[in-house]
Design a protein around this motif. Structure first.
Motif, PDB file in Angstrom:
ATOM      1  N   ARG A 215      40.253  32.111  63.733  1.00 37.67           N
ATOM      2  CA  ARG A 215      38.794  31.996  63.831  1.00 37.67           C
ATOM      3  C   ARG A 215      38.391  30.543  64.113  1.00 37.67           C
ATOM      4  O   ARG A 215      37.575  30.270  65.003  1.00 37.67           O
ATOM      5  CB  ARG A 215      38.137  32.486  62.545  1.00 37.67           C
ATOM      6  N   GLU A 216      38.993  29.604  63.389  1.00 38.26           N
ATOM      7  CA  GLU A 216      38.634  28.195  63.566  1.00 38.26           C
ATOM      8  C   GLU A 216      38.977  27.700  64.972  1.00 38.26           C
ATOM      9  O   GLU A 216      38.146  27.102  65.654  1.00 38.26           O
ATOM     10  CB  GLU A 216      39.357  27.351  62.510  1.00 38.26           C
TER      11      GLU A 216
ATOM     12  N   TYR B 242      31.632  35.210  73.312  1.00 37.63           N
ATOM     13  CA  TYR B 242      32.883  35.959  73.246  1.00 37.63           C
ATOM     14  C   TYR B 242      32.880  37.148  74.196  1.00 37.63           C
ATOM     15  O   TYR B 242      33.901  37.453  74.821  1.00 37.63           O
ATOM     16  CB  TYR B 242      33.160  36.438  71.815  1.00 37.63           C
ATOM     17  N   HIS B 243      31.743  37.826  74.328  1.00 34.97           N
ATOM     18  CA  HIS B 243      31.716  39.051  75.148  1.00 34.97           C
ATOM     19  C   HIS B 243      31.968  38.764  76.631  1.00 34.97           C
ATOM     20  O   HIS B 243      32.200  39.697  77.403  1.00 34.97           O
ATOM     21  CB  HIS B 243      30.392  39.796  74.959  1.00 34.97           C
ATOM     22  N   GLU B 244      31.947  37.492  77.037  1.00 37.16           N
ATOM     23  CA  GLU B 244      32.239  37.159  78.426  1.00 37.16           C
ATOM     24  C   GLU B 244      33.733  37.081  78.707  1.00 37.16           C
ATOM     25  O   GLU B 244      34.153  36.981  79.864  1.00 37.16           O
ATOM     26  CB  GLU B 244      31.578  35.825  78.787  1.00 37.16           C
ATOM     27  N   ILE B 245      34.542  37.119  77.678  1.00 38.45           N
ATOM     28  CA  ILE B 245      36.005  37.097  77.829  1.00 38.45           C
ATOM     29  C   ILE B 245      36.485  38.501  78.183  1.00 38.45           C
ATOM     30  O   ILE B 245      36.146  39.471  77.510  1.00 38.45           O
ATOM     31  CB  ILE B 245      36.676  36.606  76.533  1.00 38.45           C
ATOM     32  N   GLY B 246      37.294  38.603  79.239  1.00 38.69           N
ATOM     33  CA  GLY B 246      37.725  39.913  79.714  1.00 38.69           C
ATOM     34  C   GLY B 246      39.069  40.368  79.195  1.00 38.69           C
ATOM     35  O   GLY B 246      39.337  41.573  79.124  1.00 38.69           O
ATOM     36  N   GLN B 247      39.948  39.436  78.848  1.00 37.79           N
ATOM     37  CA  GLN B 247      41.263  39.771  78.311  1.00 37.79           C
ATOM     38  C   GLN B 247      41.664  38.680  77.324  1.00 37.79           C
ATOM     39  O   GLN B 247      41.187  37.539  77.415  1.00 37.79           O
ATOM     40  CB  GLN B 247      42.320  39.876  79.421  1.00 37.79           C
ATOM     41  N   ALA B 248      42.575  39.028  76.415  1.00 37.75           N
ATOM     42  CA  ALA B 248      43.050  38.046  75.445  1.00 37.75           C
ATOM     43  C   ALA B 248      44.540  38.222  75.214  1.00 37.75           C
ATOM     44  O   ALA B 248      45.066  39.352  75.219  1.00 37.75           O
ATOM     45  CB  ALA B 248      42.293  38.170  74.126  1.00 37.75           C
TER      46      ALA B 248
ATOM     47  N   TYR C 231      39.873  39.662  66.231  1.00 35.45           N
ATOM     48  CA  TYR C 231      38.688  40.347  65.716  1.00 35.45           C
ATOM     49  C   TYR C 231      37.781  39.403  64.932  1.00 35.45           C
ATOM     50  O   TYR C 231      36.595  39.707  64.708  1.00 35.45           O
ATOM     51  CB  TYR C 231      39.090  41.521  64.834  1.00 35.45           C
ATOM     52  N   GLU C 232      38.305  38.270  64.501  1.00 31.41           N
ATOM     53  CA  GLU C 232      37.467  37.262  63.853  1.00 31.41           C
ATOM     54  C   GLU C 232      36.450  36.667  64.813  1.00 31.41           C
ATOM     55  O   GLU C 232      35.443  36.108  64.387  1.00 31.41           O
ATOM     56  CB  GLU C 232      38.343  36.146  63.287  1.00 31.41           C
ATOM     57  N   LEU C 233      36.721  36.800  66.105  1.00 29.01           N
ATOM     58  CA  LEU C 233      35.836  36.232  67.125  1.00 29.01           C
ATOM     59  C   LEU C 233      34.861  37.256  67.684  1.00 29.01           C
ATOM     60  O   LEU C 233      33.794  36.892  68.178  1.00 29.01           O
ATOM     61  CB  LEU C 233      36.674  35.656  68.275  1.00 29.01           C
ATOM     62  N   GLY C 234      35.242  38.527  67.648  1.00 35.39           N
ATOM     63  CA  GLY C 234      34.410  39.584  68.194  1.00 35.39           C
ATOM     64  C   GLY C 234      35.235  40.832  68.426  1.00 35.39           C
ATOM     65  O   GLY C 234      36.471  40.807  68.385  1.00 35.39           O
ATOM     66  N   MET C 235      34.547  41.940  68.650  1.00 37.32           N
ATOM     67  CA  MET C 235      35.225  43.221  68.886  1.00 37.32           C
ATOM     68  C   MET C 235      34.526  43.912  70.051  1.00 37.32           C
ATOM     69  O   MET C 235      33.641  44.734  69.870  1.00 37.32           O
ATOM     70  CB  MET C 235      35.204  44.084  67.633  1.00 37.32           C
ATOM     71  N   SER C 236      34.954  43.557  71.262  1.00 34.07           N
ATOM     72  CA  SER C 236      34.305  44.080  72.462  1.00 34.07           C
ATOM     73  C   SER C 236      35.179  45.075  73.208  1.00 34.07           C
ATOM     74  O   SER C 236      34.839  45.490  74.322  1.00 34.07           O
ATOM     75  CB  SER C 236      33.920  42.924  73.390  1.00 34.07           C
ATOM     76  N   GLY C 237      36.310  45.448  72.641  1.00 29.83           N
ATOM     77  CA  GLY C 237      37.160  46.455  73.251  1.00 29.83           C
ATOM     78  C   GLY C 237      38.067  45.961  74.355  1.00 29.83           C
ATOM     79  O   GLY C 237      38.718  46.762  75.031  1.00 29.83           O
ATOM     80  N   ILE C 238      38.150  44.653  74.555  1.00 24.56           N
ATOM     81  CA  ILE C 238      38.957  44.121  75.655  1.00 24.56           C
ATOM     82  C   ILE C 238      40.449  44.310  75.380  1.00 24.56           C
ATOM     83  O   ILE C 238      40.870  44.471  74.228  1.00 24.56           O
ATOM     84  CB  ILE C 238      38.674  42.622  75.882  1.00 24.56           C
ATOM     85  N   PRO C 239      41.280  44.288  76.425  1.00 29.73           N
ATOM     86  CA  PRO C 239      42.730  44.310  76.205  1.00 29.73           C
ATOM     87  C   PRO C 239      43.173  43.066  75.432  1.00 29.73           C
ATOM     88  O   PRO C 239      42.780  41.942  75.768  1.00 29.73           O
ATOM     89  CB  PRO C 239      43.310  44.300  77.624  1.00 29.73           C
TER      90      PRO C 239
END
Length: 409
Positions: free
Chosen positions: A39-40, A53-59, A76-84
């Motif tokens: 998270r940090e 975060y939602h602008e990130i497409g893959q991680a 998931y500490e950063l967001g949960m947008s369903g990306i791969p």
């Protein structure tokens, strides 16, 4: 020299637009878990990029010691947008392997923005195996090395120490040469607030520290560490649409190379710890970027042990075979020299949380090229013609070499 393209391809350009990391800590010295580390570092990188975060497409999440899908739990500490989200483990080159995959996704057009995140929560002491009921991935390397030099424990300092001994026997390198690298990197870390250690030592103190495996003493060995690093990568279109060109750093060359036949056929400890892998990867990156070693201003390389830093000088073609000691004696790899190698303090002093190391290197070089590295700034890097090189290796084995330049302003 090619300015802003990877030769021989029509693929998308790749830029680093945001970086972040935690301070590297002695295991157990801070009350945190890997999601806290992620998270940090991740928030720092996202804020640095100035995106959501939602602008990130893959991680791509890198770690060595952890359970399956720890990457999901961390991100998931950063967001949960369903990306791969892809979990990555490549031993000590895990962080740069995540970076390589994120860059590959953008270069191939799969996404315009990707996150590479690396973290590690480690146990104190020497590295050990997790599963003892199956073949160890390093067994073939260890057996080959045992035919050259008598086996010793722990395995990692034995392997890199044996490579150093081979260099001494072949070229006349001395224990003092290796110790001077420890002195240099500890001195560099004084100016790095993210470093696990920020103490300076004399040559006598480094030579006189507890011997781990000759010629290596404790102050020439990277420690186990906790921590995380992150990088946001983006396509040219994303950079233009978000107005990020002033902070963007382009990846102008990148190569991952794994063990080759020469690793085992050379009957060489230097080859067994990745000397040939590094040489091939560096040559590929130089061709892609249209540069030579002489064009580079600043380097973050994998000094897990001081012996490996010296061997890597030669594999990166900073000098010829057997000439690494001369670079050290001439102060060619520190401030005022031909290159500044490991301004962060390197793994020896900054620390080595395995999954985070490659991304911490990326962060340091991004700051250097932007001119925001503070007291450890390499001023020639912070120019339009600045060039930075990253080297990260994991035995077993894989090496990733990456070249960076500032985006056109």
């Amino acid at each position: 020299m090619a300015r802003n393209s990877i030769r021989g391809t029509n693929h998308n350009k790749v830029y680093v637009v945001g970086v972040g990391m935690t301070k590297f800590e002695k295991p157990g010295s801070r009350d945190w878990d890997y999601p806290d580390m992620a998270r940090e570092a991740g928030i720092n990188a996202i804020d640095d990029a100035g995106i959501a975060y939602h602008e990130i497409g893959q991680a791509y999440a890198g770690y060595v010691y952890g359970e399956s899908t720890s990457g999901q739990r961390a991100i998931y500490e950063l967001g949960m947008s369903g990306i791969p989200i892809v979990n990555v483990n490549n031993n000590c080159s895990t962080g740069s392997a995540a970076l390589f995959l994120a860059a590959q996704a953008i270069r191939g057009g799969s996404t315009d923005c990707a996150l590479a995140l690396g973290f590690e929560k480690m146990q104190p002491g020497s590295l050990g195996s997790t599963f003892d009921d199956r073949e160890q991935p390093m067994m073939r390397h260890l057996l080959a090395l045992a035919e050259l030099q008598e086996f010793a424990m722990p395995p990692a300092p034995y392997m890199f120490g044996a490579a150093g001994r081979e260099h001494m026997e072949r070229y006349g390198t001395t224990a003092e040469h290796f110790a001077k690298i420890g002195v240099k990197n500890h001195r560099h870390s004084r100016n790095n607030p993210y470093a696990q250690f920020q103490d300076e030592y004399t040559l006598d103190e480094v030579l006189g520290a507890k011997q781990i495996y000759a010629p290596l003493t404790k102050l020439q060995c990277s420690p186990t560490s906790d921590g995380a690093g992150a990088a946001i990568l983006a396509s040219e279109r994303f950079v233009e649409e978000h107005g990020l060109s002033r902070q963007a750093v382009e990846i102008v060359g990148q190569s991952m190379v794994t063990d080759m036949r020469s690793t085992f056929d050379d009957n060489s400890a230097i080859s067994l710890v990745g000397g040939d892998m590094t040489r091939v990867a560096a040559q590929q990156v130089y061709r892609q970027a249209g540069i030579t070693a002489d064009d580079i201003d600043v380097i973050e390389l994998h000094d897990c042990f001081s012996t490996n830093e010296l061997i890597t000088y030669e594999a990166l073609e900073l000098c010829g075979p057997g000439e690494g000691g001369k670079l050290i004696d001439n102060d060619d790899t520190t401030y005022g020299g031909r290159w500044v190698v490991n301004p962060s303090g390197g793994l020896i002093s900054k620390g080595h949380p395995l999954g985070a190391t490659g991304l911490a290197q990326c962060a340091e070089l991004t700051w250097q090229l932007r001119g925001t590295a503070g007291a450890r700034q390499v001023y020639s890097a912070a120019t339009p013609s600045g060039v930075a090189l990253q080297h990260n290796i994991g035995l077993g084995g894989a090496v990733v070499v990456t070249a960076y330049r500032p985006a056109e302003r």
